[in-house]
Design a protein around this motif. Structure first.
Motif, mmCIF file in Angstrom:
data_model
loop_
_atom_site.group_PDB
_atom_site.id
_atom_site.type_symbol
_atom_site.label_atom_id
_atom_site.label_comp_id
_atom_site.label_asym_id
_atom_site.label_seq_id
_atom_site.Cartn_x
_atom_site.Cartn_y
_atom_site.Cartn_z
ATOM 1 N N HIS A 41 -3.404 4.461 -1.918
ATOM 2 C CA HIS A 41 -4.071 3.246 -2.371
ATOM 3 C C HIS A 41 -3.613 2.105 -1.480
ATOM 4 C CE1 HIS A 41 -4.579 -0.438 -4.897
ATOM 5 N NE2 HIS A 41 -5.766 0.112 -5.034
ATOM 6 N N GLU A 42 -4.582 1.347 -0.958
ATOM 7 C CA GLU A 42 -4.273 0.255 -0.039
ATOM 8 C C GLU A 42 -4.528 -1.087 -0.713
ATOM 9 O OE1 GLU A 42 -4.974 1.972 4.363
ATOM 10 O OE2 GLU A 42 -6.829 1.683 3.231
ATOM 11 N N GLN A 43 -3.570 -1.977 -0.596
ATOM 12 C CA GLN A 43 -3.682 -3.320 -1.142
ATOM 13 C C GLN A 43 -2.828 -4.251 -0.292
ATOM 14 O OE1 GLN A 43 -2.189 -3.198 -5.178
ATOM 15 N NE2 GLN A 43 -0.100 -2.783 -4.540
ATOM 16 N N SER A 92 0.846 -1.197 0.000
ATOM 17 C CA SER A 92 0.000 0.000 0.000
ATOM 18 C C SER A 92 0.880 1.245 0.000
ATOM 19 C CB SER A 92 -0.908 0.007 1.233
ATOM 20 O OG SER A 92 -1.786 -1.099 1.228
ATOM 21 N N ASN A 95 -0.099 2.692 -8.184
ATOM 22 C CA ASN A 95 -0.712 1.359 -8.253
ATOM 23 C C ASN A 95 -1.735 1.224 -9.377
ATOM 24 O OD1 ASN A 95 0.835 0.707 -6.061
ATOM 25 N ND2 ASN A 95 -0.835 0.540 -4.603
ATOM 26 N N PRO A 136 -9.176 8.740 -7.748
ATOM 27 C CA PRO A 136 -9.295 7.313 -8.069
ATOM 28 C C PRO A 136 -9.890 7.152 -9.474
ATOM 29 C CG PRO A 136 -10.360 7.865 -5.964
ATOM 30 C CD PRO A 136 -10.108 9.144 -6.689
ATOM 31 N N TYR A 171 4.602 3.339 -8.906
ATOM 32 C CA TYR A 171 4.299 4.746 -9.114
ATOM 33 C C TYR A 171 4.923 5.173 -10.438
ATOM 34 C CZ TYR A 171 8.960 5.265 -7.006
ATOM 35 O OH TYR A 171 10.296 5.147 -6.713
ATOM 36 N N GLU A 190 -10.922 3.920 -12.622
ATOM 37 C CA GLU A 190 -11.138 2.499 -12.875
ATOM 38 C C GLU A 190 -10.709 2.174 -14.294
ATOM 39 O OE1 GLU A 190 -15.252 2.748 -12.216
ATOM 40 O OE2 GLU A 190 -15.153 2.452 -10.046
ATOM 41 N N GLU A 192 -4.224 2.793 -9.898
ATOM 42 C CA GLU A 192 -5.573 2.901 -9.343
ATOM 43 C C GLU A 192 -5.955 4.339 -9.011
ATOM 44 O OE1 GLU A 192 -7.822 0.584 -8.881
ATOM 45 O OE2 GLU A 192 -6.700 -1.269 -9.213
ATOM 46 N N VAL A 193 -4.967 5.179 -8.709
ATOM 47 C CA VAL A 193 -5.242 6.565 -8.360
ATOM 48 C C VAL A 193 -4.189 7.458 -9.006
ATOM 49 C CG1 VAL A 193 -6.254 5.900 -6.132
ATOM 50 C CG2 VAL A 193 -3.853 6.594 -6.249
#
Length: 398
Positions: free
Chosen positions: A118-120, A101, A164, A178, A127, A180, A166-167
């Motif tokens: 972003h958390e994973q 994350s 990531n 964020p 990055y 998609e 994602e953002v």
């Protein structure tokens, strides 16, 4: 020492680690401190390496006005990270930290403030500057467990930083957007096209739409794919697809999709609302097909020259070219009708090589274990191809 401990020590699992170096860097009220640890790598047990081989790992911590900053996660507070970087171009002092994350650490009312980017749990964090190289995406960087202590702690080079995939972090405002790319909702909106695992290969002139390669299975043959460029407006989290024909864009694989390829076959225009809109170019003439080289994974030398999409007639056309240009001897042809392949063993200027045709892959290849000695035989043929010769022996991509 008991038996288990003795075995663990023998295999390098019980050697522990020790600190061998440390350092620090400061920016505004923040300070990044790091320690480098040395431990036995276990290479002897895992892959036959040196029994005493060492591995080096750097761990980073962040301090605000001399006080350690902790990041709260579902598994507890974290104070050591695989990566920590000052965001030099940010609107105010900020540090990006992470392992899997990624988190942003800034200051608010004189106190440190931690913001999840972003958390994973499983994947390595990444990055990438979206506008870092002449306003276009730079290389993607991965956060991994290793020694990064010798690199600069200051990250700079653009305004928009993707994390990531994602953002997107706006360095000017520190606002997080964020977006998609390949979830079920987005794939449905894009008529089945999915950009899963695609690199970002371009950015719109306005700097808000990132480009990714997407594919979907053909309805009449699920073993084949159709492709499109997907433009994602990360400020609005909206996207659209621009399908393209592989033959018309000379698109053999996803590795062809770089910024030069995008600029050659696509262009940005303004739509009725005055916004950037990606469209496919209409070319009067397509570029000539050329052969490609493959490098050996270990030696790095050219070991294969490939012509694709090639008709079977290309096999003899290339052989005739080689025979006229070089000394070709020891020719031995073998055909396998059941697999629709044909191979020709031969020597070119004394170099043992093989010409191979495969109908399913539409390829004619020249290969051999020869430390790059075949490269001139492909380079010279590419010179002829670039003049428009032998183009009739190329087919079309499915």
């Amino acid at each position: 020492m008991n038996l288990l401990s003795a075995v663990m020590a023998l295999l390098g699992c019980g050697s522990g680690s020790k600190k061998i170096a440390a350092g620090q860097a400061a920016y505004g009220p923040f300070e990044i401190r790091w320690e480098v640890e040395s431990s036995r790598s276990g290479a002897w047990f895992n892959n036959g390496g040196d029994f005493n081989a060492r591995q080096y790992t750097s761990y980073f911590s962040v301090y605000h006005n001399g006080k350690l900053v902790e990041v709260s996660t579902e598994n507890g507070n974290v104070e050591r990270f695989w990566q920590a970087l000052f965001l030099k171009d940010a609107g105010r002092p900020a540090v990006m930290v992470g392992m899997h994350s990624m988190h942003l650490i800034t200051e608010e009312n004189g106190l440190p403030k931690v913001i999840p980017l972003h958390e994973q749990k499983g994947d390595f964090a990444t990055y990438q500057w979206l506008d870092g190289e002449n306003g276009q995406p730079g290389a993607s960087q991965r956060v991994y467990l290793g020694d990064d202590s010798k690199h600069d702690r200051f990250l700079s080079g653009g305004r928009y930083l993707m994390v990531n995939k994602e953002v997107v972090l706006d360095l000017k405002t520190l606002k997080i957007y964020p977006f998609e790319a390949s979830n079920h909702k987005r794939v449905t909106e894009l008529d089945g096209y999915s950009a899963y695992n695609s690199p970002v290969i371009g950015l719109s002139p306005g700097g808000t739409q990132l480009l990714m390669i997407a594919d979907r299975k053909k309805q009449d043959n699920i073993m084949q794919f159709e492709y499109a460029l997907v433009a994602i407006d990360f400020l609005k989290n909206k996207a659209y697809a621009v399908p393209f024909n592989r033959t018309e864009t000379r698109f053999l694989s996803i590795w062809d999709a770089d910024q030069e390829w995008v600029q050659r076959y696509f262009e940005w225009k303004k739509n009725e609302a005055g916004r950037d809109q990606l469209v496919k170019r209409t070319l009067k003439e397509l570029p000539y097909w050329l052969g490609r080289f493959d490098d050996h994974q270990i030696t790095g030398k050219v070991y294969q020259y490939i012509l694709t999409p090639a008709k079977k007639s290309m096999l003899d056309a290339y052989l005739n070219f080689l025979t006229k240009r070089y000394e070709v001897t020891d020719v031995n042809r073998r055909e396998s009708p059941q697999f629709d392949t044909e191979s020709i063993d031969l020597k070119i200027n004394g170099v043992q090589l093989m010409l191979y045709y495969q109908a399913k892959e539409q390829t004619v290849s020249l290969s051999g274990n020869n430390d790059g000695l075949l490269e001139p035989f492909g380079r010279d043929f590419n010179t002829e191809l670039s003049k428009g010769n032998y183009q009739e022996h190329f087919g079309k991509l499915d």
